[in-house]
Design a protein around this motif. Structure first.
Motif, PDB file in Angstrom:
ATOM      1  N   CYS A  68      -8.902   3.716  -2.681  1.00  0.00           N
ATOM      2  CA  CYS A  68      -9.946   2.836  -2.129  1.00  0.00           C
ATOM      3  C   CYS A  68     -10.965   3.608  -1.306  1.00  0.00           C
ATOM      4  O   CYS A  68     -12.171   3.365  -1.414  1.00  0.00           O
ATOM      5  CB  CYS A  68      -9.314   1.720  -1.308  1.00  0.00           C
ATOM      6  N   CYS A 125      -7.372  -0.707  -6.706  1.00  0.00           N
ATOM      7  CA  CYS A 125      -6.117  -0.435  -5.993  1.00  0.00           C
ATOM      8  C   CYS A 125      -4.951  -0.583  -6.971  1.00  0.00           C
ATOM      9  O   CYS A 125      -4.720  -1.668  -7.511  1.00  0.00           O
ATOM     10  CB  CYS A 125      -5.941  -1.399  -4.827  1.00  0.00           C
ATOM     11  N   CYS A 140       0.831  -1.216   0.000  1.00  0.00           N
ATOM     12  CA  CYS A 140       0.000   0.000   0.000  1.00  0.00           C
ATOM     13  C   CYS A 140       0.861   1.260   0.000  1.00  0.00           C
ATOM     14  O   CYS A 140       1.816   1.373   0.770  1.00  0.00           O
ATOM     15  CB  CYS A 140      -0.893  -0.024   1.237  1.00  0.00           C
ATOM     16  N   THR A 141       0.496   2.207  -0.863  1.00  0.00           N
ATOM     17  CA  THR A 141       1.215   3.475  -0.927  1.00  0.00           C
ATOM     18  C   THR A 141       0.398   4.624  -0.335  1.00  0.00           C
ATOM     19  O   THR A 141       0.763   5.780  -0.467  1.00  0.00           O
ATOM     20  CB  THR A 141       1.550   3.816  -2.389  1.00  0.00           C
ATOM     21  N   ILE A 156      -5.132  -4.808  -1.926  1.00  0.00           N
ATOM     22  CA  ILE A 156      -6.366  -5.156  -1.216  1.00  0.00           C
ATOM     23  C   ILE A 156      -6.736  -6.594  -1.534  1.00  0.00           C
ATOM     24  O   ILE A 156      -6.845  -6.979  -2.703  1.00  0.00           O
ATOM     25  CB  ILE A 156      -7.511  -4.209  -1.610  1.00  0.00           C
ATOM     26  N   CYS A 174      -2.439   5.803  -1.292  1.00  0.00           N
ATOM     27  CA  CYS A 174      -2.886   6.719  -2.345  1.00  0.00           C
ATOM     28  C   CYS A 174      -4.336   7.166  -2.165  1.00  0.00           C
ATOM     29  O   CYS A 174      -4.783   8.131  -2.774  1.00  0.00           O
ATOM     30  CB  CYS A 174      -2.739   6.050  -3.706  1.00  0.00           C
ATOM     31  N   MET A 175      -5.118   6.453  -1.371  1.00  0.00           N
ATOM     32  CA  MET A 175      -6.510   6.789  -1.027  1.00  0.00           C
ATOM     33  C   MET A 175      -7.509   6.497  -2.148  1.00  0.00           C
ATOM     34  O   MET A 175      -8.661   6.910  -2.061  1.00  0.00           O
ATOM     35  CB  MET A 175      -6.633   8.263  -0.579  1.00  0.00           C
TER      36      MET A 175
END
Ligand code: SF4
Ligand code: SF4
Length: 293
Positions: free
Chosen positions: A177, A213, A171-172, A218, A174-175
């Protein structure tokens, strides 16, 4: 001072005799090992943070192995989501330091094993013995006895859960999701880091956000598609799903189109009778989960 190695065998959701036999055979094979403490717990993915089984995993002394019927990567991050921590492979250095600071314990080693990955109980037992022999983590806890089964009584009553699991190694933040999900499943912590805040708001069978994503971070561990369920390696199956739907004409960017269709379907309280066309049928097939059980 004795080394102690903790083993947690997560039961299958199913009543498949072969699965039950494998679980029981592994326990029987390790039962007499002096330094192995073995627990049988309800299906890992269905556990809630306050359950006895989760508490037992948090409290486990020494290096630990968790055997379950989901992909190893999924097991690792389900444990993280349940706040079972203290492992040497935690991705966040800050988190690791916090763990070390809050405990005199050395960080333990976690091994996740997929119960579908080996041919028989003997090979699992042998793998566990080797791990236990190589365990470096010591504590002055009493020698292992056959442990009771924390939380096993919950097995028959546990609700089957469905929620996204984030792989924080990918996960980076990035928002994408949180912007995509319309059901309030995601939130952020005090450090503005993405988290699954309301897991039970997730719509059963919906895997939509896993498709948007960009990091494939995810997972839905019970989804039938390996790439969504947490298989490692190439995530080609996502693209294969798209080619089924769009007759091979899809580009990878079409994952968002598919995800939007899935999300849309879960917004509708009742599915329309008409319009149950080929796309809906294929989406049903893609959303089919737990197909192995
Ligand atoms: S979309 Fe993926 S990478 Fe971005 S915040 Fe969500 S889980 Fe992390
Ligand atoms: S699968 Fe659907 S409902 Fe569940 S978190 Fe993702 S977008 Fe939201």
């Amino acid at each position: 001072m004795a080394s102690q190695f903790s083993v947690f065998v997560s039961r299958s959701r199913s009543t498949d005799p072969a699965k039950i036999a494998l679980e029981e055979s592994i326990v029987a094979a390790l039962d007499k090992e002096p330094h192995i403490r073995i627990h049988v717990i309800p299906p890992l993915y269905d556990l809630r943070p306050g359950s006895l089984a989760v508490q037992a995993m948090r409290d486990a002394a020494g290096d630990t192995a968790v055997l379950s019927w989901i992909y190893e990567r999924a097991t690792r991050w389900v444990l993280h989501s349940l706040d079972v921590r203290g492992f040497a492979d935690e991705v966040s250095e800050a988190e690791s330091q916090e763990t070390a600071a809050s405990s005199d314990r050395r960080r333990r080693t976690l091994t996740c094993l997929d119960l579908r990955s080996r041919p028989d109980a003997a090979s699992f037992a042998e793998a566990i013995r080797q791990l236990a022999q190589g365990a470096e983590w010591y504590e002055s806890a009493p020698n292992a006895e056959r442990a009771d089964t924390p939380g096993s009584g919950e097995a028959g009553t546990l609700e089957r859960r469905w929620y996204p699991v984030i792989d924080y190694a990918r996960c980076t933040n990035c928002m994408e999701c949180i912007d995509f999900c319309l059901f309030g499943v995601y939130g952020v912590d005090d450090a503005d880091r993405i988290l699954v805040e309301q897991p039970d708001q997730c719509r059963k069978g919906c895997p939509a956000c896993s498709r948007v994503c960009p990091e494939h971070a995810i997972m839905f561990p019970m989804h039938a598609t390996p790439a969504i369920a947490g298989a490692t390696g190439d995530v080609v199956p996502l693209k294969l799903d798209l080619s089924q739907i769009f007759g091979g004409a899809a580009e990878p960017g079409d994952a968002r189109t598919l995800a939007m269709s899935e999300r849309e379907r879960h917004l509708k309280p009742v599915r329309p009778e008409a319009g149950s066309d080929r796309l809906d049928q294929l989406l049903d097939e893609l959303d089919e989960f737990d197909a192995r059980e």
